[in-house]
Scaffold this motif. Sequence first.
Motif, PDB file in Angstrom:
ATOM      1  N   GLU A 114      -3.779   8.162  -6.869  1.00  0.00           N
ATOM      2  CA  GLU A 114      -4.482   6.875  -6.917  1.00  0.00           C
ATOM      3  C   GLU A 114      -5.370   6.698  -5.694  1.00  0.00           C
ATOM      4  N   ILE A 115      -4.824   7.090  -4.524  1.00  0.00           N
ATOM      5  CA  ILE A 115      -5.583   6.916  -3.287  1.00  0.00           C
ATOM      6  C   ILE A 115      -6.814   7.810  -3.305  1.00  0.00           C
ATOM      7  N   PRO A 118       0.814  -1.207   0.000  1.00  0.00           N
ATOM      8  CA  PRO A 118       0.000   0.000   0.000  1.00  0.00           C
ATOM      9  C   PRO A 118       0.855   1.267   0.000  1.00  0.00           C
ATOM     10  N   ALA A 157      -8.933   3.666   2.275  1.00  0.00           N
ATOM     11  CA  ALA A 157      -8.827   4.249   0.929  1.00  0.00           C
ATOM     12  C   ALA A 157      -7.599   3.691   0.216  1.00  0.00           C
ATOM     13  N   ARG A 158      -6.518   3.584   0.972  1.00  0.00           N
ATOM     14  CA  ARG A 158      -5.265   3.063   0.436  1.00  0.00           C
ATOM     15  C   ARG A 158      -5.459   1.624  -0.071  1.00  0.00           C
ATOM     16  N   ALA A 195      -7.705   1.371  -3.147  1.00  0.00           N
ATOM     17  CA  ALA A 195      -6.974   1.698  -4.372  1.00  0.00           C
ATOM     18  C   ALA A 195      -6.118   0.514  -4.808  1.00  0.00           C
ATOM     19  N   GLU A 215      -0.556   9.444  -4.222  1.00  0.00           N
ATOM     20  CA  GLU A 215      -1.655  10.151  -3.565  1.00  0.00           C
ATOM     21  C   GLU A 215      -2.858  10.259  -4.502  1.00  0.00           C
ATOM     22  N   ALA A 271      -9.688   6.371  -5.247  1.00  0.00           N
ATOM     23  CA  ALA A 271     -10.281   5.110  -4.774  1.00  0.00           C
ATOM     24  C   ALA A 271     -11.763   5.331  -4.473  1.00  0.00           C
ATOM     25  N   GLU A 322      -8.709   6.442   6.102  1.00  0.00           N
ATOM     26  CA  GLU A 322      -7.450   6.726   5.415  1.00  0.00           C
ATOM     27  C   GLU A 322      -6.797   5.434   4.920  1.00  0.00           C
ATOM     28  N   LYS A 323      -6.621   4.481   5.841  1.00  0.00           N
ATOM     29  CA  LYS A 323      -6.034   3.198   5.452  1.00  0.00           C
ATOM     30  C   LYS A 323      -6.951   2.461   4.473  1.00  0.00           C
ATOM     31  N   LEU A 338       1.495   3.250  -3.511  1.00  0.00           N
ATOM     32  CA  LEU A 338       0.461   3.968  -4.260  1.00  0.00           C
ATOM     33  C   LEU A 338       0.728   5.464  -4.245  1.00  0.00           C
ATOM     34  N   SER A 389     -14.239   2.192  -0.026  1.00  0.00           N
ATOM     35  CA  SER A 389     -13.746   2.536   1.301  1.00  0.00           C
ATOM     36  C   SER A 389     -14.840   3.293   2.043  1.00  0.00           C
TER      37      SER A 389
END
Lengths: 439, 512
Positions: free
Chosen positions: A330-331, A323, A405-406, A409, A328, A334, A402-403, A326, A421
């Motif tokens: 791309e995240i 993760p 979303a990562r 993605a 920013e 998501a 936050e995690k 990736l 997410s």
Amino acid sequence: MRYDSITEAIGNTPLVRIDPAVHGLAHIDLYAKLEMMNPFGSVKDRAAWNMAGPHLAAAARDGSQVVELSSGNTAKALAVIAGMHGLGFKSVTNRMRVPEIKDLLLLLGAEIEELPGQSECLDPTATDDPLTLFHRKLSEPGSAYLHTDQYFNQRNVEAHRTGTGPEIVKDLGGRAPDWFVACVGTAGSSTGVAQALRGHDPQVRVVGLVAEKSDFIPGIRSIDEAHEVGLFDPGTYDTVEAVAADDAIEGMLTLNRRCGILAGPTSGAAYFGAVRRLREADAALTERQSAVFIVCDRVESYLSYVRRRRPDLFGAPQRSAGPADLSEAEIRKAPAVGVADAQAWLATGRPLVVDLRSPYAFAALHIDGSVNIVDEVFGELLRGGLPFSRSRPVLLACPVGEKSARYAALLGRMGHPDVRSLAGGIIAWRDAGAPLVRD
Amino acid sequence: MGGQPLYLEPRLGPRLRSLLTAADVLHGLTGALGSPLNVVVPDQIAENLGEFRAVYAAHHLAGQVFLAHKANRSHALLRRLAGTDAGVDVASLGELQHALGAGFTPDRIVATGPKNPEFLWLAARTGVTVGVDSRAELDQLAALVRPHALPPATVLLRLSGFEASGVRVLSRPSRFGTPVRELAALLDAVEGHAGAVELAGVAYHLDTTSVAEKATALEGCLAALEECRRRGLRPRAVDIGGGYGVDYLADGGQWDRYTSELTAAALGTRPPLAWGGHGYGLRNDSGTLRGALGLYPGHRPVAGARYLGELLARPAATAGGRSLATLLLEHLYDLYTEPGRALLDQCGLTLAKVLEVREPGGEAPLMVRLALTAGDMALEQHGVLMDPVLVPGDGGDAALGGAAPRTTDAAGTTGAASAPPATGDPVAVHLFGSLCLESDMVTRRTVFLPRRPAPGDLLAFANTAGYAMDFHATGAQLQPLARTAAVWQEAGGWRWCLDDQYWPTTPSKGLK
């Protein structure tokens, strides 16, 4: 070599010559006294056995507990010796900053008491520091303690005056070395060895090494702290010099990688301090001289100490599909879903809800029907490929979104068609009044 | 005194540094308001709050930063903070009244410390959160609610006596908080008082500089909150108190050197560093150093918001290496902190006029008498050793930075007619207060000033806003107590008003 007890294996450690190609001294033969080869792993085995040995029978009769103010190797040796004789061992310390040693002591059955940190709101009228209280407790009438008192006990010095020092002389063919270099902890080994060597040759030059005041090197005191040690006498040393923690680690790496001596940072400090001092003398020499430094213990116990200061030494190779790889952008792209939409989706689309928090937090409160895969474990799973079918939609949840979303993605990049997410995470879910359960 | 002068220069942020170079402003203030004088810098407290908030944000944590009111009673600082989103932690009826009057709404106040019935009543009446110290206090609070027709009181249970797993951490005995092993009985009481009290969460306050001890306590609180949830209670917050510390000194090297010399002085291998050979707790026991250094760790690079960051980033011993911040976040708890000293870092200084410079003769340090008492400027009471900054009376530049090159002071002074001219060489001085008690020493330590002071000069003690400004001041001797002025920067200069005249609207920028 056959022994009836492991304590008979204490002492008679090897004296190993350091390859001149490594230390670069032209006229000085440098030897390492490998105290790490003692059975419990350090130079302290000698002192511990010499201090405790004579009292063990009486202590066993009285049911005493062996007590020492030690942050490491003395405690380790005493814990083993006490255990072998059916006694408990307690270490009291405010210096135990190396987690592996702490764990090892617990493993050996030691009881550890850590002294509290300094008060934030000083009370200048307070007269009792924790150490004073500890000593008072030891001297209470009727108390059953065997206090080895390594910082003040002359039998600590004696172990080296009658053991370590004469062994060095014997291995050098009956001659004392011209130089002796040792780190100052309890001052026991440096004082005892110095006394023995000077008994042979009063000209031996003794170099004491302390830690830079603002640095921490396990087992070594700073010059101010050395003054708190009853065995420390500045007159023992021709010079007392300071070593920085970074240099101690460099010295350690040299011993480990180039000399095959798997010594810890204290020994690294001794090697570094020795070479630094001897290089100066070497330039002015014409005849051959010899020098000995003490290798106190082994490297294994100090991995976290070294890792904190030199993370570069532990650099793991980059792995794919993490993760962290990736961007920013791309995240940000998501797919995310707000709380109200997520509730509606749960009712109709039957997505698999994956909660990425720790099991303790998950057990406390979670979205009904979700499964818990902790983020770190989830990351590992993904290295092997998608852990669930593409046909099943997935809702990822973490504390604030936050995690999740990562990972959403990342799963998208891996080809999953419908991963979303939970925007704002479980906290937004709670704040919106959506139900959380514990089951 | 032999050897190099031993300086302990204060760490100065941009605001205090600028203020100290504005000698005319400082002399104008003491001229108008007398000596001693406290000067507070309200804008700094808002900036300090921002640093704490940044730590919260970095970990996505919600919650509140409460100023520990007792650290400074200034109106200006409190009102400036009321203009932010911070809270205040009050420990007396008077502090609660002050906080409410300064503009803090009850949801931004927690009441802690020992409480009398009036304090408890006003707290419950206005709906501030009460940090409950013991079972008895919980009962007392609950007993107030129904007869006085109060709303249910929101409570935080202050716990103590946390145990680390594996290793027993000895703790300094504390009179405060309920031992965590009595949690079950305390929660029984909370349940028994249902309708009268409502549980907001749990709290601790440990008097220690050790991150490890605080981490143990925080983990203990998480376990306690889990027990609350298991019983069906709905806790929301953990209050981890304060004690994040302040880095007082500019130069760690000076601090290391000073404390080494103090060790040498205690062992008798160098001349004493303090009046009467005072050793700040160290003593010589036949050549071995004994005792403990009773000094605040003056140079502390990890202090304030950085200390909080370090605590929160620490892996929890019992939760597979996840950080304490992550655990708080994952369990959906708000974080409450109560910094006092750290939130007041760089928020003020104390000024004292030099009244007399006496030469005892020989090599002995000069005796400098100041127009203040030791209680007005109590750095020494808190074990903080730090040099004052000399603000000359002739309008010259402040002598900042003891060991730095000094070029502006060679001409000497002309302002103080009765004094010998000040020279540019460092001098050793002993600073005395205005009480005729041998114990009234502003500092026991021999202080080195970059040049000789003269009557009419000011000595500025920097960074006194946290506890050292008026915490110990007393009117018992009918000496004038220090007044307090608030200062702020505006249009390239310094403006001021009396402390009680300051409101967030006071600076003209606030009215625009």
